[in-house]
Write a protein that holds these residues in place. Structure first.
Motif, PDB file in Angstrom:
ATOM      1  N   GLY A   1       0.816  -1.205   0.000  1.00 29.95           N
ATOM      2  CA  GLY A   1       0.000   0.000   0.000  1.00 29.95           C
ATOM      3  C   GLY A   1       0.854   1.262   0.000  1.00 29.95           C
ATOM      4  N   VAL A   2       0.227   2.385  -0.322  1.00 35.87           N
ATOM      5  CA  VAL A   2       0.929   3.651  -0.495  1.00 35.87           C
ATOM      6  C   VAL A   2       1.583   4.125   0.798  1.00 35.87           C
ATOM      7  CG1 VAL A   2       0.614   6.107  -1.014  1.00 35.87           C
ATOM      8  CG2 VAL A   2      -0.471   4.390  -2.453  1.00 35.87           C
ATOM      9  N   GLU A   3       0.864   4.079   1.907  1.00 38.73           N
ATOM     10  CA  GLU A   3       1.421   4.595   3.164  1.00 38.73           C
ATOM     11  C   GLU A   3       2.639   3.800   3.614  1.00 38.73           C
ATOM     12  OE1 GLU A   3       0.851   7.524   4.566  1.00 38.73           O
ATOM     13  OE2 GLU A   3      -0.444   7.775   2.825  1.00 38.73           O
ATOM     14  N   MET A   4       2.582   2.488   3.515  1.00 46.76           N
ATOM     15  CA  MET A   4       3.732   1.661   3.898  1.00 46.76           C
ATOM     16  C   MET A   4       4.896   1.884   2.928  1.00 46.76           C
ATOM     17  SD  MET A   4       3.270   0.167   6.744  1.00 46.76           S
ATOM     18  CE  MET A   4       4.622  -0.981   6.723  1.00 46.76           C
ATOM     19  N   ALA A   5       4.592   2.068   1.653  1.00 44.64           N
ATOM     20  CA  ALA A   5       5.647   2.338   0.671  1.00 44.64           C
ATOM     21  C   ALA A   5       6.343   3.660   1.003  1.00 44.64           C
ATOM     22  CB  ALA A   5       5.077   2.370  -0.741  1.00 44.64           C
ATOM     23  N   LYS A   6       5.578   4.664   1.398  1.00 44.93           N
ATOM     24  CA  LYS A   6       6.166   5.948   1.807  1.00 44.93           C
ATOM     25  C   LYS A   6       7.039   5.768   3.049  1.00 44.93           C
ATOM     26  CE  LYS A   6       2.744   9.169  -0.046  1.00 44.93           C
ATOM     27  NZ  LYS A   6       1.731  10.190   0.307  1.00 44.93           N
ATOM     28  N   GLN A   7       6.588   4.964   3.987  1.00 39.28           N
ATOM     29  CA  GLN A   7       7.385   4.701   5.190  1.00 39.28           C
ATOM     30  C   GLN A   7       8.691   3.996   4.825  1.00 39.28           C
ATOM     31  OE1 GLN A   7       5.128   2.679   8.243  1.00 39.28           O
ATOM     32  NE2 GLN A   7       3.550   4.261   8.252  1.00 39.28           N
ATOM     33  N   ASP A   8       8.610   3.068   3.889  1.00 44.80           N
ATOM     34  CA  ASP A   8       9.818   2.368   3.448  1.00 44.80           C
ATOM     35  C   ASP A   8      10.817   3.341   2.831  1.00 44.80           C
ATOM     36  OD1 ASP A   8       8.878  -0.090   4.317  1.00 44.80           O
ATOM     37  OD2 ASP A   8       8.258  -0.763   2.315  1.00 44.80           O
ATOM     38  N   ILE A   9      10.339   4.243   1.986  1.00 43.14           N
ATOM     39  CA  ILE A   9      11.229   5.234   1.369  1.00 43.14           C
ATOM     40  C   ILE A   9      11.831   6.133   2.444  1.00 43.14           C
ATOM     41  CG2 ILE A   9      11.379   7.214  -0.208  1.00 43.14           C
ATOM     42  CD1 ILE A   9      11.096   4.416  -1.596  1.00 43.14           C
ATOM     43  N   SER A  10      11.022   6.533   3.407  1.00 43.02           N
ATOM     44  CA  SER A  10      11.512   7.354   4.502  1.00 43.02           C
ATOM     45  C   SER A  10      12.599   6.627   5.291  1.00 43.02           C
ATOM     46  CB  SER A  10      10.345   7.730   5.421  1.00 43.02           C
ATOM     47  OG  SER A  10      10.799   8.527   6.479  1.00 43.02           O
ATOM     48  N   GLU A  11      12.420   5.336   5.531  1.00 44.40           N
ATOM     49  CA  GLU A  11      13.429   4.550   6.249  1.00 44.40           C
ATOM     50  C   GLU A  11      14.732   4.478   5.452  1.00 44.40           C
ATOM     51  OE1 GLU A  11      14.106   0.283   8.473  1.00 44.40           O
ATOM     52  OE2 GLU A  11      12.211   0.626   7.441  1.00 44.40           O
ATOM     53  N   ILE A  12      14.613   4.276   4.150  1.00 47.77           N
ATOM     54  CA  ILE A  12      15.816   4.251   3.307  1.00 47.77           C
ATOM     55  C   ILE A  12      16.543   5.584   3.395  1.00 47.77           C
ATOM     56  CG2 ILE A  12      16.671   4.109   0.926  1.00 47.77           C
ATOM     57  CD1 ILE A  12      14.216   2.223   0.393  1.00 47.77           C
ATOM     58  N   LEU A  13      15.802   6.674   3.285  1.00 52.03           N
ATOM     59  CA  LEU A  13      16.411   8.010   3.323  1.00 52.03           C
ATOM     60  C   LEU A  13      17.071   8.304   4.663  1.00 52.03           C
ATOM     61  CD1 LEU A  13      13.681  10.074   1.431  1.00 52.03           C
ATOM     62  CD2 LEU A  13      15.953   9.401   0.584  1.00 52.03           C
ATOM     63  N   SER A  14      16.590   7.672   5.729  1.00 45.93           N
ATOM     64  CA  SER A  14      17.181   7.917   7.042  1.00 45.93           C
ATOM     65  C   SER A  14      18.491   7.161   7.240  1.00 45.93           C
ATOM     66  CB  SER A  14      16.189   7.531   8.152  1.00 45.93           C
ATOM     67  OG  SER A  14      16.073   6.128   8.268  1.00 45.93           O
ATOM     68  N   VAL A  15      18.750   6.158   6.400  1.00 44.60           N
ATOM     69  CA  VAL A  15      19.920   5.300   6.586  1.00 44.60           C
ATOM     70  C   VAL A  15      20.932   5.430   5.452  1.00 44.60           C
ATOM     71  CG1 VAL A  15      20.638   2.872   6.784  1.00 44.60           C
ATOM     72  CG2 VAL A  15      18.577   3.662   7.943  1.00 44.60           C
ATOM     73  N   MET A  16      20.456   5.641   4.244  1.00 44.97           N
ATOM     74  CA  MET A  16      21.303   5.578   3.054  1.00 44.97           C
ATOM     75  C   MET A  16      21.546   6.962   2.460  1.00 44.97           C
ATOM     76  SD  MET A  16      21.567   2.254   2.560  1.00 44.97           S
ATOM     77  CE  MET A  16      21.284   1.292   1.126  1.00 44.97           C
ATOM     78  N   GLU A  17      22.650   7.048   1.737  1.00 43.06           N
ATOM     79  CA  GLU A  17      22.921   8.195   0.883  1.00 43.06           C
ATOM     80  C   GLU A  17      22.283   7.912  -0.476  1.00 43.06           C
ATOM     81  OE1 GLU A  17      24.480  10.956   1.920  1.00 43.06           O
ATOM     82  OE2 GLU A  17      24.664  10.020   3.886  1.00 43.06           O
ATOM     83  N   VAL A  18      21.911   8.958  -1.192  1.00 48.46           N
ATOM     84  CA  VAL A  18      21.260   8.792  -2.486  1.00 48.46           C
ATOM     85  C   VAL A  18      22.142   9.385  -3.575  1.00 48.46           C
ATOM     86  CG1 VAL A  18      19.212   9.300  -3.876  1.00 48.46           C
ATOM     87  CG2 VAL A  18      18.985   8.913  -1.404  1.00 48.46           C
ATOM     88  N   CYS A  19      22.451   8.568  -4.559  1.00 47.82           N
ATOM     89  CA  CYS A  19      23.222   9.021  -5.719  1.00 47.82           C
ATOM     90  C   CYS A  19      22.299   9.734  -6.689  1.00 47.82           C
ATOM     91  CB  CYS A  19      23.859   7.837  -6.446  1.00 47.82           C
ATOM     92  SG  CYS A  19      25.025   6.883  -5.487  1.00 47.82           S
ATOM     93  N   THR A  20      22.723  10.884  -7.121  1.00 52.41           N
ATOM     94  CA  THR A  20      21.965  11.654  -8.094  1.00 52.41           C
ATOM     95  C   THR A  20      21.989  10.957  -9.451  1.00 52.41           C
ATOM     96  OG1 THR A  20      22.558  13.687  -6.971  1.00 52.41           O
ATOM     97  CG2 THR A  20      21.826  13.898  -9.248  1.00 52.41           C
ATOM     98  N   VAL A  21      20.838  10.964 -10.094  1.00 46.96           N
ATOM     99  CA  VAL A  21      20.752  10.472 -11.470  1.00 46.96           C
ATOM    100  C   VAL A  21      20.372  11.666 -12.328  1.00 46.96           C
ATOM    101  CG1 VAL A  21      19.598   8.905 -13.068  1.00 46.96           C
ATOM    102  CG2 VAL A  21      20.105   8.153 -10.732  1.00 46.96           C
TER     103      VAL A  21
END
Length: 146
Positions: A58-78
């Motif tokens: 679902g959308v809300e859990m998917a948003k939470q997953d993205i938020s968790e990734i952003l709290s732990v990982m660095e993001v490479c620009t594309v």
């Protein structure tokens, strides 16, 4: 500190608790969260993960997953440059070529994936989760021996 890019499949193994891969994905996640290594994902990985997890959680859990990734990982620009590098790469899969271009642009140590064969021809080390965890264990053992 080792800086590595996690392939989409590794992050999905963690988020979706995919068996039998989740155990190694959880260990990798924990060592990133603890600051033992620095984890990266490409920006395109985040959009792919949202699309996939939204379907199953679902959308809300998917948003939470993205938020968790952003709290732990660095993001490479594309950006355009990364996409042009990926287009000229000697890889058959464009998504994987984008990840290689991101890792090279960030001067990362390597990429951790379950699909090593998809990265054949990459100009940086490609590790399975178990190979990378073994490398870390050996490095930590050698530090303890000194």
């Amino acid at each position: 500190m080792r800086r590595v890019l996690l392939d989409t499949n590794i992050v999905l193994d963690f988020l979706l608790q995919r068996q039998p891969f989740v155990t190694e994905a959880e260990v990798l996640w924990q060592i990133i969260k603890n600051g033992e290594i620095q984890g990266y994902v490409s920006a395109t990985t985040l959009t792919n993960i949202f699309y996939i997890t939204r379907k199953s959680k679902g959308v809300e859990m998917a948003k939470q997953d993205i938020s968790e990734i952003l709290s732990v990982m660095e993001v490479c620009t594309v950006d355009r440059n990364i996409l042009e590098i990926a287009l000229s790469a000697n890889l058959t899969d464009f998504e994987d070529a984008v990840q290689v271009a991101c890792a090279m642009d960030e001067n990362l140590y390597g990429i951790i994936t379950r699909d090593r064969q998809d990265f054949a021809g990459a100009n940086l080390p490609i590790f399975s989760p178990s190979e990378f965890l073994q490398l870390l264990a050996e490095e930590n053992k050698n530090k303890g021996d000194n």
